[in-house]
Design an enzyme around this catalytic site. Structure first.
Site, PDB file in Angstrom:
ATOM      1  N   GLU A 160       0.564  -1.485  -0.538  1.00 31.44           N
ATOM      2  CA  GLU A 160       0.148  -0.052   0.096  1.00 31.44           C
ATOM      3  C   GLU A 160       0.272   1.074   0.151  1.00 31.44           C
ATOM      4  O   GLU A 160       0.888   2.180   0.712  1.00 31.44           O
ATOM      5  CB  GLU A 160      -1.043   0.191   0.995  1.00 31.44           C
ATOM      6  CG  GLU A 160      -1.449  -1.131   1.036  1.00 31.44           C
ATOM      7  CD  GLU A 160      -3.015  -1.524   2.251  1.00 31.44           C
ATOM      8  OE1 GLU A 160      -3.272  -0.269   3.262  1.00 31.44           O
ATOM      9  OE2 GLU A 160      -2.911  -2.099   2.546  1.00 31.44           O
ATOM     10  N   ASN A 201       2.022  -4.700  -3.302  1.00 30.94           N
ATOM     11  CA  ASN A 201       0.732  -5.203  -3.161  1.00 30.94           C
ATOM     12  C   ASN A 201      -0.322  -4.265  -2.510  1.00 30.94           C
ATOM     13  O   ASN A 201       0.745  -3.267  -2.055  1.00 30.94           O
ATOM     14  CB  ASN A 201       0.864  -6.570  -1.639  1.00 30.94           C
ATOM     15  CG  ASN A 201      -0.491  -7.145  -1.509  1.00 30.94           C
ATOM     16  OD1 ASN A 201      -0.733  -7.339  -2.674  1.00 30.94           O
ATOM     17  ND2 ASN A 201      -1.382  -6.827  -0.633  1.00 30.94           N
ATOM     18  N   HIS A 237     -10.022  -5.949  -2.503  1.00 34.91           N
ATOM     19  CA  HIS A 237     -11.345  -6.031  -1.337  1.00 34.91           C
ATOM     20  C   HIS A 237     -12.700  -5.000  -2.264  1.00 34.91           C
ATOM     21  O   HIS A 237     -12.201  -4.260  -1.909  1.00 34.91           O
ATOM     22  CB  HIS A 237     -11.056  -4.753  -0.488  1.00 34.91           C
ATOM     23  CG  HIS A 237     -10.182  -5.801   0.679  1.00 34.91           C
ATOM     24  ND1 HIS A 237      -9.668  -7.031   1.341  1.00 34.91           N
ATOM     25  CD2 HIS A 237      -8.467  -5.395   0.710  1.00 34.91           C
ATOM     26  CE1 HIS A 237      -8.926  -7.326   2.026  1.00 34.91           C
ATOM     27  NE2 HIS A 237      -7.656  -6.587   1.940  1.00 34.91           N
ATOM     28  N   GLU A 266      -5.718 -11.089  -1.475  1.00 35.65           N
ATOM     29  CA  GLU A 266      -6.971 -10.412  -0.875  1.00 35.65           C
ATOM     30  C   GLU A 266      -8.465 -10.551  -1.038  1.00 35.65           C
ATOM     31  O   GLU A 266      -8.944  -9.501   0.121  1.00 35.65           O
ATOM     32  CB  GLU A 266      -6.778  -8.995   0.160  1.00 35.65           C
ATOM     33  CG  GLU A 266      -4.962  -9.353   0.431  1.00 35.65           C
ATOM     34  CD  GLU A 266      -4.601  -7.947   1.337  1.00 35.65           C
ATOM     35  OE1 GLU A 266      -5.734  -7.211   1.774  1.00 35.65           O
ATOM     36  OE2 GLU A 266      -3.641  -7.344   1.490  1.00 35.65           O
ATOM     37  N   ASP A 268     -12.380 -10.421  -0.564  1.00 28.62           N
ATOM     38  CA  ASP A 268     -13.246 -10.685  -0.062  1.00 28.62           C
ATOM     39  C   ASP A 268     -14.507  -9.588  -1.176  1.00 28.62           C
ATOM     40  O   ASP A 268     -14.098  -8.341  -1.736  1.00 28.62           O
ATOM     41  CB  ASP A 268     -13.319  -9.985   1.376  1.00 28.62           C
ATOM     42  CG  ASP A 268     -12.317  -8.503   1.597  1.00 28.62           C
ATOM     43  OD1 ASP A 268     -12.706  -8.041   0.414  1.00 28.62           O
ATOM     44  OD2 ASP A 268     -12.269  -9.125   2.384  1.00 28.62           O
TER      45      ASP A 268
HETATM   46  O1  G2I Z   1      -7.149  -3.858   6.193  1.00 31.42           O
HETATM   47  C1  G2I Z   1      -7.862  -5.318   5.523  1.00 31.42           C
HETATM   48  C2  G2I Z   1      -6.041  -5.207   4.925  1.00 31.42           C
HETATM   49  C3  G2I Z   1      -6.003  -4.886   3.700  1.00 31.42           C
HETATM   50  N1  G2I Z   1      -4.506  -5.504   3.136  1.00 31.42           N
HETATM   51  C4  G2I Z   1      -3.816  -5.066   3.710  1.00 31.42           C
HETATM   52  C5  G2I Z   1      -4.244  -5.981   5.091  1.00 31.42           C
HETATM   53  O2  G2I Z   1      -3.008  -6.333   6.092  1.00 31.42           O
HETATM   54  C6  G2I Z   1      -5.668  -5.452   5.995  1.00 31.42           C
HETATM   55  O3  G2I Z   1      -6.019  -6.443   6.955  1.00 31.42           O
HETATM   56  C7  G2I Z   1      -6.127  -6.153   7.986  1.00 31.42           C
HETATM   57  C8  G2I Z   1      -6.347  -7.470   9.108  1.00 31.42           C
HETATM   58  O4  G2I Z   1      -7.148  -8.293   7.991  1.00 31.42           O
HETATM   59  C9  G2I Z   1      -6.697  -7.354  10.396  1.00 31.42           C
HETATM   60  O5  G2I Z   1      -7.382  -7.846  10.913  1.00 31.42           O
HETATM   61  O6  G2I Z   1      -5.383  -5.488   8.895  1.00 31.42           O
HETATM   62  C10 G2I Z   1      -6.138  -5.044  10.110  1.00 31.42           C
HETATM   63  C11 G2I Z   1      -5.295  -4.028  10.450  1.00 31.42           C
HETATM   64  O7  G2I Z   1      -4.577  -2.549   9.577  1.00 31.42           O
HETATM   65  C12 G2I Z   1      -6.411  -5.717  10.921  1.00 31.42           C
HETATM   66  O8  G2I Z   1      -7.429  -5.543  12.252  1.00 31.42           O
HETATM   67  C13 G2I Z   1      -5.913  -5.350  13.695  1.00 31.42           C
HETATM   68  C14 G2I Z   1      -7.297  -4.318  13.721  1.00 31.42           C
HETATM   69  O9  G2I Z   1      -7.372  -3.428  13.562  1.00 31.42           O
HETATM   70  C15 G2I Z   1      -6.503  -5.058  15.352  1.00 31.42           C
HETATM   71  O10 G2I Z   1      -7.029  -4.192  16.270  1.00 31.42           O
HETATM   72  C16 G2I Z   1      -6.207  -6.415  16.185  1.00 31.42           C
HETATM   73  O11 G2I Z   1      -5.896  -6.373  17.503  1.00 31.42           O
HETATM   74  O12 G2I Z   1      -6.121  -7.182  14.022  1.00 31.42           O
HETATM   75  C17 G2I Z   1      -5.345  -6.749  14.376  1.00 31.42           C
HETATM   76  C18 G2I Z   1      -5.331  -8.681  15.303  1.00 31.42           C
HETATM   77  O13 G2I Z   1      -6.388  -8.761  15.653  1.00 31.42           O
END
Ligand code: G2I
Length: 553
Positions: A160, A201, A237, A266, A268
């Site tokens: 990003e 990515n 996404h 990724e 969805d």
């Molecule tokens: O935002 C969706 C994705 C966009 N591209 C990069 C990916 O790395 C990103 O993934 C998401 C995860 O699916 C989430 O699970 O990235 C988020 C963070 O930017 C993740 O969220 C975080 C929560 O914000 C936190 O509060 C939590 O502690 O997940 C953490 C672990 O569960």
């Protein structure tokens, strides 16, 4: 000697793993899991996994192991998880993911080394030279840990790095190090593992747009400079309410033509809650189309879904009121989207010569002077490749021009001629390119008048001098209750005034009457939305008049 034999051993393991992965023991019958069909097509089908449910839920583990031949750690390999404090590394979550993959004969994509999010504060506060060293050290330790692990085959090196308009994102990385951090990160990753595939990515780059073109240009220029960028990841996404990027295959192909591997990283497809059968069907079409796009591009390695069950998805936490983005529901039951992915992956095993059923009779919704919304009863496809979308034609005579394409059973046709009768019909198409019969036609007449109205326009004099002035902005507002896809503003120049320039509209002058039509990019206005354009005028020295009588249609 040791190095030679250990890397030889690694090559043999990789070859063994690849063979097992590409040539499944069972052949792909219709009921086989996704991974069997994907492997038969030479692709991976993957899922992002979270360590919590992986440790605690057997249904989660079973599906993850059975259905997918590729895994990405949803969070466990990010910087905040692997190096929360400087030089204190914690690989417990990352190892859990890699061990699971090894046990289940799956490949792992490492996500992600350099990102502006989920990076601890201590990194963000470093000076430029300290930040560069910290980045190189992080990459070297994290990539290095798995360099000899056969399961871990690729990495998102930078994630990003663009903003949504195609500029560089002004992250702390960019602000502190400038753009050079990108090349440095790739070089550090190559130094840590000479075999891993190294990816850049991003999101909102699935179709051809300013952001994906910026990424294309960056990848091309990095490779010209010898920077080891091997692969491009398109996150995917998507949301059913925002439409499908119909040029995704074309976009993947243009990157592939640069010599890189491409992959959907990724995927969805979220929706406004609550779910219903029609939203599920639209979502299934999106999943099918993404998989088909990857299947159609040789350099596309595979598709990773961002999770697999609606029980564990980042979507509801981020987009209020939206969800149900994945292919299994909250109770681990497969949804129509599972079948769509399955059938798309399985589709190539038989030839589909069966066209979809003919769509029902279309009806029109809002018709303006240059647009018309049309909806029709959906088709079904039983030939195996699945319903891919619809073509809408104008019935005209010898050849009927294609007016538009849609992945759902409705469309808003744009660019129509005012005050003109149209007779249109629809044909469904499937993933193999078979076209259905023609639906019955529907006739409508576009409204007269050049714009989409109702709308208002007001001009503000921004700057004036004795012999001229600039009017900026002329604000155009949609005052109606439905979206418009074009507008025409007219106004009168005082005698002796001459237009000398204009921007953000297509302008023509006849006598003292000026007609300004929307540009290609600012014609669409939702109810209450505004856009603007501007112009410059010269006038006789000493004259103080300015234009009047702004009207909008
Ligand atoms: O935002 C969706 C994705 C966009 N591209 C990069 C990916 O790395 C990103 O993934 C998401 C995860 O699916 C989430 O699970 O990235 C988020 C963070 O930017 C993740 O969220 C975080 C929560 O914000 C936190 O509060 C939590 O502690 O997940 C953490 C672990 O569960």
């Amino acid at each position: 000697m040791f190095v030679l034999s250990s890397s030889l051993a690694r090559v043999l393991t990789v070859v063994g793993t690849l063979l097992a992965f590409l040539l499944p023991a069972t052949s792909a019958d219709a009921s086989s899991p996704l991974r069997t069909h994907a492997a038969a097509r030479g692709k991976f089908i993957g899922a992002a996994l979270a360590t919590g449910p992986l440790a605690n839920e057997s249904a989660y583990r079973t599906i993850a192991a059975t259905e997918f031949n590729q895994i990405t750690a949803e969070n466990a390999m990010k910087w905040d998880a692997t190096e929360p404090n400087q030089n204190q590394f914690n690989f417990s979550g990352a190892d859990a993911i890699v061990n699971f993959a090894t046990q289940n004969n799956q490949e792992v994509h490492g996500h992600t080394l350099v990102w502006h999010s989920q990076t601890p504060g201590w990194v963000q506060g470093l000076s430029a030279s300290a930040m560069r060293s910290a980045m190189q050290n992080h990459i070297s330790r994290v990539v290095g840990r798995y360099a000899d692990n056969a399961a871990v085959v690729s990495w998102d090196v930078v994630n990003e790095v663009f903003d949504d308009n195609g500029g560089m994102r002004t992250s702390f990385w960019y602000n502190t190090l400038g753009q050079s951090f990108i090349a440095d990160a790739f070089r550090a990753a190559r130094a840590a593992d000479s075999n891993a595939r190294l990816c850049i990515n991003d999101y909102n780059v699935e179709g051809i747009n300013a952001k994906s073109t910026a990424m294309y240009n960056l990848v091309r220029s990095l490779r010209q400079q010898g920077v080891p960028v091997d692969c491009v990841g398109f996150q995917g996404h998507l949301a059913i309410q925002y439409g499908f990027p119909n040029d995704i295959q074309q976009n993947l192909q243009r990157f592939a033509d640069l010599g890189v591997q491409v992959r959907i990283t990724e995927l969805d497809v979220r929706m406004q809650m609550p779910r219903d059968a029609s939203k599920d069907a639209t979502q299934a079409t999106y999943y099918r189309n993404v998989v088909n796009a990857c299947l159609a591009v040789t350099a596309c390695a595979g598709v990773t879904i961002w999770g697999f069950t609606d029980k564990h998805s980042w979507v509801p936490d981020t987009f209020q009121g939206q969800g149900a983005a994945l292919i299994y529901d909250q109770n681990y039951q497969p949804k129509p989207s599972y079948n769509a992915v399955h059938d798309a992956l399985a589709g190539g095993t038989t030839t589909d010569n069966t066209p979809p059923t003919t769509p029902g009779t279309p009806v029109t919704g809002t018709v303006t002077s240059n647009s018309a919304s049309v909806t029709w009863p959906a088709s079904t496809d039983t030939g195996g490749s699945g319903l891919a979308g619809y073509n809408v034609y104008r019935e005209q005579g010898a050849t009927d021009p294609l007016l538009g394409q849609s992945t759902t059973n409705s469309i808003t046709l744009t660019g129509l001629t005012p005050n003109t009768q149209y007779q249109v019909y629809v044909r469904a198409r499937d993933g193999a390119g078979n076209l259905s019969g023609n639906s019955p036609t529907v006739a409508f007449t576009t409204q007269s008048g050049p714009g989409g109205g109702p709308c208002t326009a007001t001009g503000t004099v921004q700057n004036q001098w004795s012999t001229g002035y600039v009017v900026q902005p002329v604000t155009v507002t949609n005052t109606g209750t439905s979206a418009i896809s074009g507008w025409t503003v007219t106004f009168t120049l005082p005698a002796g005034h001459q237009l000398t320039g204009s921007w953000n509209a297509s302008v023509s002058v006849s006598g003292q009457t000026v007609t300004a039509r929307n540009a290609g990019y600012n014609g669409n206005l939702a109810p209450n939305a505004s856009t603007s354009f501007g112009f410059q005028v010269s006038r006789p020295n000493g004259n103080t008049q300015t234009p009047s009588g702004y009207t909008c249609a």
